[in-house]
Design a protein around this motif. Sequence first.
Motif: not given
Length: 159
Positions: A51-76
Motif C-alpha cells: 500500500p502507499d502507506g500504513y497509518i496509526t492514529i491513536k492506535k487505530q490502524e489504517y492502510i492508505l491507497e492512492i488511486i491513480e486516474p488511469n487505473l483500470a477496473y480490473y486493477q482496482l
Amino acid sequence: YKESSVREVFIDHCLDIFKIYNKFIDLYGKDLEFYTKSEISSDPEFNTPLPDGYITIKKQEYILEIIEPNLAYYQLRTRIQKHIKNSDSEIWNRIDYPTLLFVCPNNAIERRVRIIANKSFGNYDSVIKLYTTTMKAILATSTKTDPIWSNIKNELVLI
C-alpha cells in the motif's frame, strides 16, 4: 532528478503521498504515525503490491491507497481483493484488519471504488472497513471533524 527513467506519473504519485502526510500531520499532530512503502517493505504482514502507506492514529490502524486516474477496473478490483485475501491470511497476526483509506482523484472514480468494493466484499463487509474520499476533499479540509470520508454505502464517517 538523479533517476532519468522515473516518469512524471510516479513523481506526482509521490507528491500526493507527501501532501496527504502533511495534511494528516496538520490534523492529527502527535497522534499520527505514518509509514511509507519503503518503511513497511520488509514487514511480512504486507503483501505486494504494497500500500502507499500504513497509518496509526491513536492506535487505530489504517492502510492508505492512492488511486491513480488511469487505473483500470480490473486493477482496482485486484487491489481490493488483495486486501480481502490478506485479511484472511495467517500472515496478518492481528485481530482486526486495518481500515482501508482509498484516496481517489475525482468523484467518479470514488463511486467506482465503492461499487467494486460492494461487489467484492460479500461476507467481508463486517470484517474490512473501506472509506473513500478525493484528494481535493483531503486538501480542503481544515479540521479532523470534517466529514470527508465515505463508507462503501456512501455514508459519511469520521476517522
